[in-house]
Motif scaffolding. Structure first.
Motif, PDB file in Angstrom:
ATOM      1  N   ASP A  91       0.883  -1.166   0.000  1.00 36.27           N
ATOM      2  CA  ASP A  91       0.000   0.000   0.000  1.00 36.27           C
ATOM      3  C   ASP A  91       0.917   1.211   0.000  1.00 36.27           C
ATOM      4  O   ASP A  91       1.459   1.596   1.028  1.00 36.27           O
ATOM      5  CB  ASP A  91      -0.899  -0.010   1.252  1.00 36.27           C
TER       6      ASP A  91
ATOM      7  N   GLY B 173       0.909   4.401   0.217  1.00 37.27           N
ATOM      8  CA  GLY B 173       0.037   5.518   0.588  1.00 37.27           C
ATOM      9  C   GLY B 173       0.781   6.839   0.614  1.00 37.27           C
ATOM     10  O   GLY B 173       2.012   6.871   0.673  1.00 37.27           O
TER      11      GLY B 173
ATOM     12  N   GLU C  74      -6.489   1.636  -5.190  1.00 34.56           N
ATOM     13  CA  GLU C  74      -6.513   1.555  -3.729  1.00 34.56           C
ATOM     14  C   GLU C  74      -7.910   1.316  -3.178  1.00 34.56           C
ATOM     15  O   GLU C  74      -8.085   0.537  -2.242  1.00 34.56           O
ATOM     16  CB  GLU C  74      -5.943   2.837  -3.123  1.00 34.56           C
TER      17      GLU C  74
ATOM     18  N   ASP D  37     -12.179   5.974   0.836  1.00 36.39           N
ATOM     19  CA  ASP D  37     -10.874   5.786   1.480  1.00 36.39           C
ATOM     20  C   ASP D  37     -10.254   7.165   1.704  1.00 36.39           C
ATOM     21  O   ASP D  37      -9.885   7.845   0.745  1.00 36.39           O
ATOM     22  CB  ASP D  37      -9.982   4.921   0.581  1.00 36.39           C
TER      23      ASP D  37
ATOM     24  N   VAL E 252      -6.078  -1.360   2.764  1.00 33.45           N
ATOM     25  CA  VAL E 252      -5.502  -1.490   1.417  1.00 33.45           C
ATOM     26  C   VAL E 252      -4.426  -2.586   1.409  1.00 33.45           C
ATOM     27  O   VAL E 252      -4.400  -3.438   0.520  1.00 33.45           O
ATOM     28  CB  VAL E 252      -4.910  -0.150   0.924  1.00 33.45           C
TER      29      VAL E 252
END
Ligand code: ADP
Ligand code: MG
Length: 347
Positions: A16, A18, A139, A161, A320
């Motif tokens: 993930d 992010g 995602e 999200d 995720v």
């Protein structure tokens, strides 16, 4: 025979990537890395000084020649080289932790609404970082899979999200995204609003780490119990350090506008969704994932405004990563959610 041997030794990982945090899932093990998506680089030598936790400690306190970079600040690759360095660091770390030698197959979660060029950039970063194969997944899709929502079924799954740099709003059915919106209003923007608010209302200047901790301590979307904390920064009038009491009400006021933008984005996706999906949405409602989902009172506010059931995912920060893991463990079943990569894009 070779194939099964390979499988036994393979160290496939899900990432993930992010804007705020990078999580790595190792097949057969679970989440093995969870660190801030931050790189500290020495601008004189061009060398990476630190990545992840180590880099975060330096945030807001670096001398001029050291720069703190969040390569995915916009939710997409805003700094390709640094994304590659960071990805390489996490892949190497995962390999070390897994004590396996083969180059991994990697599933990477990318923000929805990512362009072909950006997809290619993440793909190349993964390959250059040592991956044998790279698969990209949106995602929001990975988050929904991570929460074990029935994304492959012919019914509506509505997921929001809320990360650091971006919020993904997505309506999913039959393994694909039916409608989605990606907006650059998420946790970071909340922090920026807090900085602006303290500056404008109290003439107090604070940095991002302080704004973040104020948000975590006092942030809320609806009124609950009275709370106050002391915030320290620079007085913009005298230029000297000053401490000040700030209340939950102040921070709620600061966050009102960005929360309004989130609400508008969810409304927009609902309003453009196929009418046949309304009955599913009324029944199952909306699931919130990402760190921003933990803002107290947010589900209640959305429920009031939208008259739909709102659920927060269990452990919203890891949804995720868990999703990329489930995709790895059940690759054939979830093959349809992998994003097609346009081979002709050259950057
Ligand atoms: P990304 O996927 O973009 O890396 P994450 O899902 O890891 O983002 O979420 C990080 C964001 O969540 C940060 O902006 C952080 O401030 C915010 N966050 C984490 N916990 C809370 C909380 N309890 N209340 C509000 N925001 C939170
Ligand atoms: Mg995220």
């Amino acid at each position: 025979m070779l194939k099964s041997l390979y499988r036994r030794f393979s160290n496939d990982i899900g990432i993930d990537l992010g804007t705020a945090n990078t999580l790595v899932y190792l097949k057969g093990h679970g989440i093995i890395i969870n660190e801030p998506s931050i790189v500290a680089v020495n601008r004189k030598t061009g060398q990476i000084v630190a990545v992840g936790h180590e880099a975060k400690k330096m945030w807001g306190k670096t001398p001029a020649h050291i720069e703190i970079i969040r390569p995915l600040i916009e939710g997409v690759v805003s700094d390709f080289d640094m994304t590659e360095e960071m990805l390489a660091y996490f892949i190497r770390k995962a390999e070390k932790l897994s004590k396996k030698f083969f180059r991994p197959r990697v599933v990477i979660g990318v923000p929805s609404g990512i362009t072909n060029v950006e997809m290619r950039a993440v793909y190349d970063a993964g390959i250059d970082a040592g991956a044998r194969e790279v698969f990209l997944v949106e995602e929001a899709m990975a988050a929904a899979i991570g929460v074990r929502l029935p994304v492959l079924d012919p019914r509506a799954t509505f997921i929001v999200d809320i990360g650091g740099g971006t919020t993904d709003v997505a309506l999913i059915s039959l393994g694909g995204v039916v409608r989605s919106l990606n907006l650059r209003i998420a946790g970071d923007h909340f922090n920026e609003r807090i900085i602006e608010y303290l500056r404008d209302e109290f003439k107090l200047l604070v940095g991002e780490p302080t704004a973040e901790s104020v948000k975590l301590a006092l942030g809320s979307a609806i009124e609950t119990e009275y709370q106050e904390i002391e915030v320290r920064g620079r007085d913009l009038v005298t230029g000297l350090p000053r401490a000040l009491m700030v209340t939950d009400g102040d921070i709620r006021e600061a966050l009102m506008r960005p929360i309004g933008f989130l609400l508008a984005a969810i409304r927009e996706v609902l309003e453009t969704a196929p009418p046949e999906m309304m009955s599913d949405i009324l029944k199952t409602g909306i699931v919130l994932t990402g760190g921003g989902a933990m803002l107290p009172g947010l589900p209640e506010l959305l429920e009031q405004e939208l008259s739909l059931p709102i659920h927060i995912a269990q452990d919203p920060l890891s949804a995720v990563a868990r999703g990329t893991g489930i995709i790895l463990e059940n690759f054939e079943q979830y093959e349809s959610v992998i994003l097609p990569l346009d081979e002709h894009v050259v950057i």
